[in-house]
Design a protein around this motif. Structure first.
Motif, short mmCIF file in Angstrom:
data_model
loop_
_atom_site.label_atom_id
_atom_site.label_comp_id
_atom_site.label_asym_id
_atom_site.label_seq_id
_atom_site.Cartn_x
_atom_site.Cartn_y
_atom_site.Cartn_z
N ASP A 47 -17.84 9.77 10.53
CA ASP A 47 -17.94 11.57 10.74
C ASP A 47 -16.62 12.13 10.23
O ASP A 47 -16.89 13.65 10.22
CB ASP A 47 -18.36 11.72 12.54
CG ASP A 47 -19.28 11.44 12.78
OD1 ASP A 47 -20.24 11.12 12.48
OD2 ASP A 47 -19.44 11.27 13.82
N VAL A 48 -15.58 11.63 10.56
CA VAL A 48 -14.49 12.11 9.50
C VAL A 48 -14.49 13.05 7.98
O VAL A 48 -14.15 14.25 7.44
CB VAL A 48 -13.14 11.86 9.20
CG1 VAL A 48 -12.27 12.57 8.44
CG2 VAL A 48 -12.41 11.60 10.85
N TYR A 49 -15.63 12.30 7.42
CA TYR A 49 -16.31 12.38 6.15
C TYR A 49 -17.12 13.47 6.22
O TYR A 49 -17.30 15.15 5.75
CB TYR A 49 -16.22 11.51 5.35
CG TYR A 49 -17.16 11.69 4.21
CD1 TYR A 49 -16.59 12.39 3.03
CD2 TYR A 49 -18.57 11.61 3.83
CE1 TYR A 49 -16.53 12.23 1.90
CE2 TYR A 49 -18.61 11.76 2.38
CZ TYR A 49 -17.99 11.85 1.67
OH TYR A 49 -18.82 12.36 -0.06
N ARG A 50 -18.54 13.65 7.11
CA ARG A 50 -19.78 13.67 7.14
C ARG A 50 -19.36 15.28 7.52
O ARG A 50 -19.87 16.58 6.94
CB ARG A 50 -20.40 13.30 8.04
CG ARG A 50 -21.07 12.00 7.79
CD ARG A 50 -22.06 11.25 8.86
NE ARG A 50 -22.13 9.88 9.16
CZ ARG A 50 -22.12 9.25 9.57
NH1 ARG A 50 -21.47 9.18 10.59
NH2 ARG A 50 -22.30 8.04 9.33
N LYS A 51 -18.31 15.81 8.80
CA LYS A 51 -17.82 17.34 9.68
C LYS A 51 -16.96 17.35 9.20
O LYS A 51 -15.68 18.18 9.01
CB LYS A 51 -17.89 16.15 10.77
CG LYS A 51 -18.67 16.22 11.73
CD LYS A 51 -18.62 15.82 12.87
CE LYS A 51 -20.36 15.10 13.36
NZ LYS A 51 -19.70 15.61 14.74
N TYR A 52 -15.83 16.69 7.55
CA TYR A 52 -15.04 17.96 6.66
C TYR A 52 -13.85 17.52 8.21
O TYR A 52 -13.34 18.51 8.23
CB TYR A 52 -15.23 19.31 6.41
CG TYR A 52 -16.39 18.95 5.36
CD1 TYR A 52 -16.57 18.62 4.28
CD2 TYR A 52 -17.57 19.18 6.34
CE1 TYR A 52 -18.00 18.60 3.19
CE2 TYR A 52 -18.66 18.85 5.41
CZ TYR A 52 -18.58 19.07 3.76
OH TYR A 52 -19.84 19.13 3.01
N LEU A 53 -13.35 16.83 8.78
CA LEU A 53 -12.39 16.41 9.59
C LEU A 53 -10.98 15.96 9.02
O LEU A 53 -10.35 15.59 10.02
CB LEU A 53 -12.98 15.28 10.86
CG LEU A 53 -13.94 16.42 11.15
CD1 LEU A 53 -14.29 15.12 12.34
CD2 LEU A 53 -13.90 17.63 12.17
N GLY A 54 -10.58 15.92 7.96
CA GLY A 54 -9.45 15.85 7.25
C GLY A 54 -9.67 14.96 5.85
O GLY A 54 -11.11 14.26 5.65
N ASP A 55 -8.50 13.63 6.07
CA ASP A 55 -9.21 12.79 5.55
C ASP A 55 -9.18 11.54 5.61
O ASP A 55 -8.43 10.87 6.40
CB ASP A 55 -6.98 12.35 4.52
CG ASP A 55 -6.63 11.38 3.70
OD1 ASP A 55 -8.35 11.06 3.41
OD2 ASP A 55 -6.59 10.54 3.39
N PRO A 56 -9.86 11.40 5.50
CA PRO A 56 -10.82 10.11 6.08
C PRO A 56 -10.30 8.50 5.45
O PRO A 56 -9.89 8.26 6.97
CB PRO A 56 -12.14 9.75 5.56
CG PRO A 56 -13.17 10.95 4.60
CD PRO A 56 -10.97 11.73 4.37
N LEU A 57 -9.54 8.49 5.11
CA LEU A 57 -8.47 7.31 4.50
C LEU A 57 -7.67 7.33 5.14
O LEU A 57 -6.97 5.81 5.90
CB LEU A 57 -8.50 7.14 2.81
CG LEU A 57 -9.25 6.67 1.94
CD1 LEU A 57 -8.88 6.48 0.43
CD2 LEU A 57 -10.50 5.88 2.62
#
Ligand code: 5GP
Length: 228
Positions: free
Chosen positions: A202-212
């Motif tokens: 969801d960090v990636y799906r919702k543009y919430l920062g660096d997923p890694l």
């Protein structure tokens, strides 16, 4: 054979799953390459599947090959996504309403047929038999095993300080006709939360920062168990 996030090399008795750095969302509409992601997801899959094996759940995992490969049981994969929900989120709320994080009394199992063009339609066990994805006995077994696996994984991640909300499993049939949990268990396929954060795709799906950054925290918690 190459998919969106993995290359599968078939060696007859076993396969090697090569985890790629690609990340996708929205039926492949959103796509990026995040250097190091394959290695992180491969190792989290290895650790969590090894744990499940030790708890009597039959998974595809045989060996971790550093940095980003897994030696695995050769399976005929079913074109199926099995979602187990412990708390409400994502497409459940979009379909049925409710509030994020509300707990289900018992694990809820949903089946989706893998079909990007039709946006992975949700089906019931009767459809699985109708479309010859698996037989009735296998469908029952998958449902039962998915619930049990969800509880084991919830306990596993609880020990590491994460709250597991939901997850997506993929199953295959081995050479002897047995149902086996395959593919991947990682922040790409789980919703993992803490009071103060989101540690999944969801960090990636919702543009919430660096997923890694978040995925690495999950990996370092998993490594603390010294299971590999
Ligand atoms: P939802 O149906 O709410 O979108 O997803 C439920 C759970 O299954 C989430 O943990 C989500 O990450 C996972 N999931 C559902 N579909 C997919 C998919 O196509 N790919 C991946 N990697 N995970 C999925």
């Amino acid at each position: 054979m190459e998919g969106k996030t993995k290359i599968v090399e078939d060696f007859g008795d076993y396969v090697i799953l090569n985890f790629k750095d690609d990340i996708t969302a929205g039926d492949g509409e959103k796509h990026n390459v995040l250097e190091g992601k394959g290695a992180i997801c491969a190792e989290i899959t290895a650790i969590s599947m090894k744990y499940l094996n030790s708890r009597g759940i039959y998974t595809q995992f045989l060996d971790f090959i550093t940095p980003n490969k897994i030696k695995a049981v050769s399976l005929k994969m079913l074109p199926l996504e099995v979602v187990v929900r412990l708390k409400k989120a994502g497409s459940f709320i979009r379909r049925y309403g409710g509030n994020e994080g509300e707990e289900f009394k018992e694990p809820l199992v949903e089946f989706f047929i893998k079909d990007d063009e039709r946006h992975d339609p949700m089906v019931c066990k009767n459809h699985l038999v109708l479309f010859e994805i698996c037989n009735e006995k296998q469908a029952e077994e998958i449902e039962k095993s998915a619930k049990k696996t969800a509880i084991e994984l919830k306990n596993f991640f609880e020990k590491l300080g994460f709250d597991l909300w939901d997850m997506k499993f993929e199953y295959g049939i081995d050479n002897e006709g047995k149902v086996c949990l395959g593919d991947e268990i990682s922040p790409d396929t789980l919703r993992l939360r803490k009071k103060d954060g989101i540690f999944d795709k969801d960090v990636y799906r919702k543009y919430l920062g660096d997923p890694l950054e978040k995925y690495r925290e999950v990996l370092s918690a998993c490594r603390s168990l010294n299971l590999l």
